[in-house]
Structures are given as structure tokens and as C-alpha cells.
Design a protein around this motif. Structure first.
Motif, mmCIF file in Angstrom:
data_model
loop_
_atom_site.group_PDB
_atom_site.id
_atom_site.type_symbol
_atom_site.label_atom_id
_atom_site.label_comp_id
_atom_site.label_asym_id
_atom_site.label_seq_id
_atom_site.Cartn_x
_atom_site.Cartn_y
_atom_site.Cartn_z
ATOM 1 N N ARG A 147 0.840 -0.813 -0.186
ATOM 2 C CA ARG A 147 0.234 0.066 0.033
ATOM 3 C C ARG A 147 0.637 1.350 -0.137
ATOM 4 O O ARG A 147 0.364 2.679 -0.794
ATOM 5 C CB ARG A 147 -0.763 0.091 1.203
ATOM 6 C CG ARG A 147 -1.901 1.373 1.572
ATOM 7 C CD ARG A 147 -2.482 1.150 2.572
ATOM 8 N NE ARG A 147 -1.731 0.498 3.733
ATOM 9 C CZ ARG A 147 -1.457 1.421 4.469
ATOM 10 N NH1 ARG A 147 -0.671 3.087 4.175
ATOM 11 N NH2 ARG A 147 -0.734 1.002 5.429
ATOM 12 N N ARG A 148 1.876 1.844 0.966
ATOM 13 C CA ARG A 148 3.082 2.356 1.296
ATOM 14 C C ARG A 148 3.332 2.991 -0.036
ATOM 15 O O ARG A 148 3.407 3.812 -1.040
ATOM 16 C CB ARG A 148 4.157 2.501 1.980
ATOM 17 C CG ARG A 148 2.821 2.484 3.400
ATOM 18 C CD ARG A 148 4.625 2.579 4.312
ATOM 19 N NE ARG A 148 5.153 0.887 4.336
ATOM 20 C CZ ARG A 148 4.893 -0.030 5.355
ATOM 21 N NH1 ARG A 148 3.625 0.457 6.518
ATOM 22 N NH2 ARG A 148 5.295 -0.549 5.386
ATOM 23 N N ALA A 149 3.965 1.727 -1.428
ATOM 24 C CA ALA A 149 4.633 1.995 -1.958
ATOM 25 C C ALA A 149 4.458 2.014 -3.420
ATOM 26 O O ALA A 149 3.938 3.298 -4.557
ATOM 27 C CB ALA A 149 5.219 0.349 -3.053
ATOM 28 N N LEU A 150 2.462 1.704 -3.349
ATOM 29 C CA LEU A 150 1.167 2.681 -4.655
ATOM 30 C C LEU A 150 0.930 3.839 -4.373
ATOM 31 O O LEU A 150 0.746 4.770 -5.172
ATOM 32 C CB LEU A 150 0.473 1.788 -4.137
ATOM 33 C CG LEU A 150 -0.977 1.981 -5.135
ATOM 34 C CD1 LEU A 150 -0.057 1.594 -6.911
ATOM 35 C CD2 LEU A 150 -2.082 0.965 -5.427
ATOM 36 N N GLY A 155 1.112 9.155 -5.735
ATOM 37 C CA GLY A 155 1.516 10.933 -5.566
ATOM 38 C C GLY A 155 2.042 11.935 -6.442
ATOM 39 O O GLY A 155 2.834 11.218 -7.158
ATOM 40 N N GLU A 156 1.966 12.818 -6.013
ATOM 41 C CA GLU A 156 2.752 14.029 -7.022
ATOM 42 C C GLU A 156 3.977 13.545 -7.329
ATOM 43 O O GLU A 156 4.802 13.449 -5.908
ATOM 44 C CB GLU A 156 2.072 15.391 -5.924
ATOM 45 C CG GLU A 156 3.052 17.034 -7.031
ATOM 46 C CD GLU A 156 2.962 18.570 -5.949
ATOM 47 O OE1 GLU A 156 2.823 19.190 -6.569
ATOM 48 O OE2 GLU A 156 1.783 18.161 -5.827
ATOM 49 N N GLY A 157 4.813 13.912 -8.464
ATOM 50 C CA GLY A 157 5.505 13.333 -8.706
ATOM 51 C C GLY A 157 6.168 11.767 -8.663
ATOM 52 O O GLY A 157 7.575 11.998 -9.307
ATOM 53 N N GLY A 158 5.012 11.142 -8.199
ATOM 54 C CA GLY A 158 5.277 9.985 -8.101
ATOM 55 C C GLY A 158 5.880 8.773 -9.891
ATOM 56 O O GLY A 158 5.167 9.552 -11.251
ATOM 57 N N MET A 159 6.083 8.055 -9.900
ATOM 58 C CA MET A 159 5.962 7.581 -11.179
ATOM 59 C C MET A 159 4.926 7.425 -11.731
ATOM 60 O O MET A 159 4.398 6.493 -13.112
ATOM 61 C CB MET A 159 6.870 5.886 -11.095
ATOM 62 C CG MET A 159 8.423 6.438 -10.863
ATOM 63 S SD MET A 159 8.737 4.177 -10.468
ATOM 64 C CE MET A 159 8.961 3.759 -12.461
ATOM 65 N N LEU A 160 3.697 7.027 -11.036
ATOM 66 C CA LEU A 160 1.649 6.650 -11.565
ATOM 67 C C LEU A 160 2.009 7.816 -10.875
ATOM 68 O O LEU A 160 0.422 7.867 -11.057
ATOM 69 C CB LEU A 160 1.714 5.960 -11.133
ATOM 70 C CG LEU A 160 2.740 3.787 -11.240
ATOM 71 C CD1 LEU A 160 1.946 3.058 -10.918
ATOM 72 C CD2 LEU A 160 2.110 3.879 -13.286
ATOM 73 N N ASP A 161 2.005 9.330 -11.149
ATOM 74 C CA ASP A 161 1.951 10.787 -10.747
ATOM 75 C C ASP A 161 -0.114 10.251 -11.711
ATOM 76 O O ASP A 161 -0.371 10.537 -13.164
ATOM 77 C CB ASP A 161 2.526 12.063 -10.951
ATOM 78 C CG ASP A 161 2.180 12.985 -10.828
ATOM 79 O OD1 ASP A 161 0.261 13.340 -10.845
ATOM 80 O OD2 ASP A 161 2.138 13.566 -10.201
ATOM 81 N N LEU A 162 -0.858 10.595 -10.858
ATOM 82 C CA LEU A 162 -2.244 10.686 -11.450
ATOM 83 C C LEU A 162 -2.076 11.394 -12.780
ATOM 84 O O LEU A 162 -3.418 11.657 -14.112
ATOM 85 C CB LEU A 162 -3.636 11.573 -10.516
ATOM 86 C CG LEU A 162 -3.487 9.792 -9.491
ATOM 87 C CD1 LEU A 162 -4.438 10.367 -8.516
ATOM 88 C CD2 LEU A 162 -4.388 8.790 -9.650
ATOM 89 N N LEU A 163 -1.797 12.725 -12.888
ATOM 90 C CA LEU A 163 -2.084 13.948 -13.214
ATOM 91 C C LEU A 163 -1.204 14.153 -14.378
ATOM 92 O O LEU A 163 -0.949 14.964 -15.565
ATOM 93 C CB LEU A 163 -2.610 15.418 -13.134
ATOM 94 C CG LEU A 163 -3.418 15.527 -12.032
ATOM 95 C CD1 LEU A 163 -3.451 16.660 -11.212
ATOM 96 C CD2 LEU A 163 -4.528 14.668 -12.349
ATOM 97 N N ALA A 164 0.311 13.144 -14.184
ATOM 98 C CA ALA A 164 1.861 13.971 -15.020
ATOM 99 C C ALA A 164 2.429 12.763 -15.233
ATOM 100 O O ALA A 164 3.450 12.710 -16.858
ATOM 101 C CB ALA A 164 2.409 14.196 -14.684
#
Length: 251
Positions: A147-150, A155-164
Motif C-alpha cells: 500500500r505504501r509503495a502504491l 502521489g505528486e511526482g511519483g512514477m504513476l502520478d495521476l496527473l503527470a
């Protein structure tokens, strides 16, 4: 703080829903029910839910409620057992926006803002995560670490950033790592959750556990994830894996 209503997503495919009314308000509800795959029936039929779109709905609503049917009455929130939210559809992601029937216009305006903000690729990201459940469990066998990895990736700037990000779940699984254990102290200047800074609100949403003093109000604690542990104590030297917060009121 109590909820005025409990949001639910109900599967209606093939199930009967009563619709009583004529004109555009009823037609709009019929289109919504058709999208959900419901089987639209009349007042005399058996169903668990009903939508009433009439100028003078009181008698029909009373009859339906006497049968134990849950009723939505268009433009009459005081007669409603449930309300129908504005919807942002990124299949299979559905975002429902409700105001308890107070202002459909406000719900619609919020939906328009979110439509512009959320990329159309959000649904593909959700499907990719769904297909990768087994791979995620293999990569991070511990549920908390998974859960923490996901959360870190989304999150913002993450590898799966929802917006970017490009939403490449396979690449994230190959390269991603669970975030390290962290303890952050938040000194709160107000008991009002509306006064939280963006950083404080973000940390509360991500935390695995909350250590707090007795003067931190429930309204603040409730801004954290529902499954985050609440511990009425100062944090130990080793608070545990993931993100721990220590909340204290300033002054």
C-alpha cells in the motif's frame, strides 16, 4: 463530524428501478438509469429503488415509501431517501459529487472542474493496476509495504502520478521501491481542519499511523485515512514502517 448520507455505488445492471414522471426531468433520469443498465419499471412493479419526477409528488412518494422502497424525488430533497450525484466517468473509475440535494448546480460546477483536471488515461491506469494485482503481491508480499509503495507511486511526482505520468504500471513494478520509514511532526495552529496547510492535509491522507496528544480534535484526525492507526501517545524511537505522524497543538 457525522455524514449527512453514506455514499454507495450500487450495481443496477438488469435490476428493476421504478421511474414515475414525464418530461425532461424524467427523461434525464431514464438516460442515467439506462447507462447503469437498470430495467426501468412503473410504480406498480416490485423494486428496491424509485425515482419520482412529478410536480406534485407527495402521494406517489408516500405510497412507495409505505412499501419500503427507497425514493429519490427530483428537486425535493426533503422527500429523498437517496440522491443522485454528478458523475465524472473514467471507466472503471467513477467520481460521484453530491451536495445532499442542496445544490445540483454546485455539483455540476465541481464535475466540470474535475473533468478538465483528470486525464482520460485515468481509466487505463486503473485497469493496469487491476491486471497487476498478482505482480504487486509478488513484488511486495507485505500488504502495508504494498500500500505504501502504491501511494508513493500515485502521489505528486511519483512514477504513476495521476496527473503527470504515462501510467506505465509494468515499468513501475520493475523499478519502484517502497518508501522508507519516516516520522513527521505536525504542529497544528488551529483545531479547524479547514486551516490545515496543503502539506499537512497531504501527509494526513498518506499516513500509516497517527500519534497524537489528547487535545488534537477528532475533526483533524478524521482527515486521515480510515485505516490509519490512531495512537494516543508520543511516538517511540522506532514508530514502525511507512509514514508516521505526531500531531500536537501549537501553544
Amino acid at each position: 463530524m457525522t455524514l449527512a448520507a453514506l455514499p454507495l455505488f450500487v450495481k443496477l445492471a438488469g435490476r428493476p428501478v421504478i421511474l414515475v414522471g414525464e418530461g425532461e426531468p424524467a427523461d434525464a433520469k431514464r438516460r442515467l438509469l439506462d447507462r447503469a443498465g437498470a430495467r426501468v419499471v412503473g410504480e406498480g412493479d416490485a423494486a428496491a429503488l424509485a425515482i419520482v419526477a412529478l410536480e406534485e409528488p407527495e402521494d406517489v412518494v408516500a405510497r412507495l415509501k409505505a412499501r419500503g422502497v427507497l425514493v429519490n424525488c427530483v428537486d425535493r430533497p426533503e422527500l429523498c431517501d437517496f440522491t443522485l450525484p454528478a458523475i465524472v466517468d473514467r471507466d472503471p473509475v467513477l467520481i460521484a459529487i453530491g451536495t445532499g440535494g442542496v445544490s445540483a448546480g454546485l455539483a455540476a460546477a465541481l464535475r466540470q472542474r474535475l473533468e478538465a483536471l483528470l486525464p482520460t488515461s485515468l481509466g487505463a491506469l486503473a485497469k493496469g493496476l487491476g491486471r497487476s494485482r498478482a505482480a504487486m503481491k509478488a513484488r511486495w508480499p507485505d500488504a502495508g509495504a504494498r500500500r505504501r509503495a502504491l501511494a508513493d507511486a500515485l502521489g505528486e511526482g511519483g512514477m504513476l502520478d495521476l496527473l503527470a505520468s504515462d501510467g506505465d504500471v509494468d515499468r513501475w513494478l520493475a523499478q519502484g521501491a517502497a518508501p522508507q520509514a519516516e516520522l513527521v511532526t505536525l504542529r497544528l495552529t488551529s483545531p479547524d481542519p479547514e486551516d490545515l496547510t496543503l502539506r499537512q492535509a497531504r501527509l494526513l491522507a498518506q499516513a500509516d499511523r497517527l500519534f497524537h496528544c489528547g487535545d488534537v480534535p477528532d475533526a483533524i484526525l478524521n482527515r486521515a485515512r480510515a485505516d490509519a492507526a490512531r495512537i494516543l501517545a508520543r511516538p517511540p524511537a522506532d514508530p514502525g514502517e511507512g509514514l508516521s505522524l505526531f500531531l500536537e497543538m501549537a501553544g
